[in-house]
Design an enzyme around this catalytic site. Structure first.
Site, mmCIF file in Angstrom:
data_model
loop_
_atom_site.group_PDB
_atom_site.id
_atom_site.type_symbol
_atom_site.label_atom_id
_atom_site.label_comp_id
_atom_site.label_asym_id
_atom_site.label_seq_id
_atom_site.Cartn_x
_atom_site.Cartn_y
_atom_site.Cartn_z
ATOM 1 N N SER A 1 -5.706 14.895 15.011
ATOM 2 C CA SER A 1 -5.772 16.176 15.041
ATOM 3 C C SER A 1 -6.102 17.118 14.869
ATOM 4 O O SER A 1 -5.911 17.629 14.622
ATOM 5 C CB SER A 1 -4.502 15.893 14.022
ATOM 6 O OG SER A 1 -4.674 15.201 12.314
ATOM 7 N N ARG B 1 -22.345 16.193 14.162
ATOM 8 C CA ARG B 1 -20.715 17.695 13.724
ATOM 9 C C ARG B 1 -21.060 17.979 12.719
ATOM 10 O O ARG B 1 -21.275 19.390 12.751
ATOM 11 C CB ARG B 1 -19.756 17.739 13.905
ATOM 12 C CG ARG B 1 -18.842 18.074 14.048
ATOM 13 C CD ARG B 1 -17.502 17.923 14.738
ATOM 14 N NE ARG B 1 -16.665 17.026 13.376
ATOM 15 C CZ ARG B 1 -15.320 16.470 12.909
ATOM 16 N NH1 ARG B 1 -15.496 15.773 14.596
ATOM 17 N NH2 ARG B 1 -14.889 15.232 12.835
ATOM 18 N N ARG B 2 -22.080 17.286 11.555
ATOM 19 C CA ARG B 2 -22.011 17.817 10.319
ATOM 20 C C ARG B 2 -22.975 18.710 10.496
ATOM 21 O O ARG B 2 -23.947 18.288 10.542
ATOM 22 C CB ARG B 2 -22.434 16.714 9.297
ATOM 23 C CG ARG B 2 -21.159 15.888 9.466
ATOM 24 C CD ARG B 2 -21.044 15.276 7.733
ATOM 25 N NE ARG B 2 -22.147 14.055 7.416
ATOM 26 C CZ ARG B 2 -20.938 12.764 8.296
ATOM 27 N NH1 ARG B 2 -20.370 12.737 8.442
ATOM 28 N NH2 ARG B 2 -22.572 11.881 8.128
ATOM 29 N N SER C 1 -10.187 15.861 10.090
ATOM 30 C CA SER C 1 -11.483 15.948 9.619
ATOM 31 C C SER C 1 -12.955 16.941 10.448
ATOM 32 O O SER C 1 -13.323 17.358 9.042
ATOM 33 C CB SER C 1 -12.662 14.882 10.334
ATOM 34 O OG SER C 1 -11.825 13.962 10.235
ATOM 35 N N HIS D 1 -18.979 12.685 14.016
ATOM 36 C CA HIS D 1 -18.850 12.640 12.919
ATOM 37 C C HIS D 1 -20.264 13.327 12.081
ATOM 38 O O HIS D 1 -20.587 14.498 11.776
ATOM 39 C CB HIS D 1 -18.277 11.793 12.386
ATOM 40 C CG HIS D 1 -17.404 11.613 11.619
ATOM 41 N ND1 HIS D 1 -16.117 12.214 11.750
ATOM 42 C CD2 HIS D 1 -16.304 11.462 12.841
ATOM 43 C CE1 HIS D 1 -15.061 12.307 11.851
ATOM 44 N NE2 HIS D 1 -14.838 11.588 12.745
#
Length: 447
Positions: A244, A285-286, A247, A282
Site C-alpha cells: 500500500s 531506500r533508507r 513503509s 528497503h
C-alpha cells in the site's frame, strides 16, 4: 531583513508547461508557482523568475532599488530576460564573500550539485541560507568538523531562515539539523516546489511532517520572525495493506531528520530469495545516515535501551529527564550524568513483531494457546503498549491492516488476524497520529 518570494516553484514552474500529470492539472490559482526567486530588502535579487518586474509588482514591491542580481544554478526552465535597469546577473565563487553597500553580506556556499548556495547576513545580524534546487551543502556530512562540517563551512550558530528543496532533498535538511545549522527556532521554507507532490493539503502535510512550510508566490517574510510549524507527533502509527505504500510513508515522515534508528523486526530468512530482495529494497531506500537494528526486543529501545551516555555507550545508571536539567533517579554526581537518546525510532513492522512473539509463546498450537499462550501474549503486548505510552522518543511504527480481507481458513490464521487487530488498536490508542495508507495515499485517522 525582509524577504519577498517572487516565485517558489521549480525552474520550469508549476504547472510545468505541457505536462498532463494530475499535480500540474490541479496547480491553479494560488497553487501555481513560478520559478523560485528571492528579493531581499528590495536591493538584492537572487535568481530570476519569468516576468520578475510583474511578479514584484503583484507582491507590492519594486525592482528599481535592486543593486545586485545573483544566480544560484544553471537555468533549465523557460528563457528568462533581464529587465531593463537591472544589473547583469552574476555568481559569487564558492567560499568568497561579497559585501554590499546597503549592509548585506553574501557568502557563497559550495553545494553537491551544479550551482551555488548563498548565506545572506543582514545589517542586524540576522542570517538566512538559500540552496539551489536539488542541492545540499557540499561536505557537510553529519556535521562533524572532521567531515567538513558546518564549522568548516564557516557556520556560526543556527540560521534564522533556511530556504531549500525540502521535498527533493530531505537529506539536506537532515544534515543541516545534525550539524546545528538548523534548530527548532529556524524557519524552514520549502522552495523549488515541483509536480512530484500534489499541491494543497497533501503538500502542506508532507512539509509539516518535515518541520517545514510553504508560502505562496509573492509572500513576504521577516528573517528572524518565528513561525510555528506543527510539531512532528511523538508517536505515529502507519497502517496499510500489502504494497500500500505504508513503509514508504513512514520513512518519508522521518527523512528530514538525522540519526534515525530503523528497527527491522523481520530479521533475515535463510534461503528465502524473495524476502532478501524485499529487505534489500528497503535498505536502498533508507538514507545512509540512518542506523539499523534488526530486533524484536522493542521495549528496551523505547525505555532504558533508548538511553546512552555522552560517548554513545549504553546507559545503566541515572539519566537526565528529556528537556530538563534534572536527574531522573538518584545517585552519582554530575560527572556521571547520562543524556537521553532522543533520536527517532522507525519500527517496521508490528505484524512481524507479533509473529515472532506468537512463535515464542506457542500461540499457533491450540492446546498451548489455551493453557499458557494467550496469557503470555497479553503480557508481551501489554508491555509493548506501556513502553510506547511512556517513551520520550519520537516513534513512527508500521503495521498491517488485515481485518478487511478474506477470513483466514485456519484457526491459527484467524487468531493472528484477531491479535494483530487488538495490537493495532491498543498501540494506536497511545499515538498522537494514526494514518491509513490506501493505494499510496495516506489518510489521517487521527492527528
Amino acid at each position: 531583513m525582509e524577504l519577498t518570494l517572487l516565485g517558489t516553484g521549480a525552474p520550469q514552474g508549476l504547472p510545468r508547461p505541457g505536462c498532463p500529470c494530475a499535480a500540474c492539472a490541479t496547480a491553479v490559482g494560488d497553487a501555481a508557482r513560478a520559478a523560485t526567486a528571492l528579493l531581499i530588502d528590495g536591493a538584492l535579487l537572487i535568481d530570476l523568475t519569468p516576468g520578475p518586474a510583474f511578479a514584484a509588482a503583484r507582491a507590492g514591491r519594486s525592482l528599481t532599488g535592486v543593486r545586485q542580481v545573483l544566480l544560484s544554478h544553471p537555468h533549465d526552465g523557460p528563457v528568462l530576460e533581464v529587465p531593463a535597469g537591472l544589473p547583469q546577473p552574476g555568481r559569487v565563487a564558492d567560499g568568497r564573500e561579497l559585501a554590499l553597500l546597503d549592509g548585506h553580506r553574501v557568502r557563497a556556499v559550495a553545494v553537491d550539485v551544479p550551482g551555488t548556495g548563498y548565506e545572506i547576513t543582514g545589517g542586524g545580524g540576522e542570517r538566512l541560507l538559500y540552496l539551489p534546487p536539488g542541492a545540499a551543502p557540499a561536505g557537510l556530512g553529519n556535521g562533524t568538523a572532521a567531515g567538513g562540517g558546518y564549522e568548516a563551512m564557516g557556520g556560526s550558530g543556527p540560521y534564522d531562515l533556511v530556504l531549500l528543496d525540502v521535498l527533493g532533498r530531505p537529506d539536506a535538511l537532515a544534515r543541516l539539523r545534525a550539524s546545528g545549522a538548523v534548530d527548532a527556532a529556524t524557519d524552514v521554507v520549502a522552495v523549488h516546489l515541483d509536480h512530484d507532490v500534489p499541491p494543497g493539503p497533501e503538500l502542506h502535510r508532507r512539509l509539516a511532517a518535515a518541520g517545514a512550510r510553504a508560502v505562496p508566490d509573492g509572500g513576504t517574510l521577516l528573517v528572524g520572525e518565528y513561525h510555528a510549524v506543527p510539531d512532528l507527533p511523538r508517536r505515529t502509527l502507519v497502517l496499510g495493506g500489502a504494497r500500500s505504500g505504508k513503509s514508504a510513508e513512514a520513512e518519508r515522515r522521518l527523512a528530514a531528520f538525522p540519526d534515525v534508528l530503523y528497527v527491522a523486526t523481520g530479521g533475515t530468512r535463510d534461503g528465502d530469495a524473495e524476502w532478501a530482495e524485499r529487505v534489500s529494497l528497503h535498505r536502498e531506500r533508507r538514507p545512509g545516515s540512518w542506523r539499523t537494528a534488526e530486533t524484536c526486543d522493542l521495549v528496551p529501545l523505547l525505555t532504558d535501551g533508548g538511553l546512552r551516555d555522552a560517548s554513545g555507550g549504553p546507559v545503566h545508571g541515572p539519566v537526565r529527564e528529556p528537556g530538563t536539567g534534572r536527574r531522573a533517579g538518584s545517585g552519582g554526581d554530575d560527572g556521571a550524568m547520562r543524556v537521553f537518546d532522543s533520536s527517532p525510532l522507525l519500527i517496521d513492522c508490528l505484524a512481524l513483531w507479533l509473529t515472532h512473539v506468537m512463535d515464542e509463546v506457542g500461540a499457533w498450537d491450540d492446546a498451548t494457546w489455551e493453557a499458557t499462550g494467550r496469557r503470555a501474549l497479553r503480557e508481551r503486548t501489554d508491555a509493548l503498549v506501556a513502553a510506547v505510552r511512556a517513551t520520550h522518543r519520537p516513534v513512527v511504527a508500521v503495521s498491517n491492516e488485515v481485518g478487511s480481507g478474506v477470513v483466514p481458513a485456519t484457526a491459527a490464521g484467524r487468531r493472528f488476524r484477531d491479535e494483530l487487530g487488538r495490537l493495532n488498536a491498543a498501540f494506536g490508542a497511545e499515538c498522537e497520529q494514526l494514518l491509513l495508507v490506501v493505494a499510496g495515499q495516506p489518510l489521517a485517522l487521527r492527528g
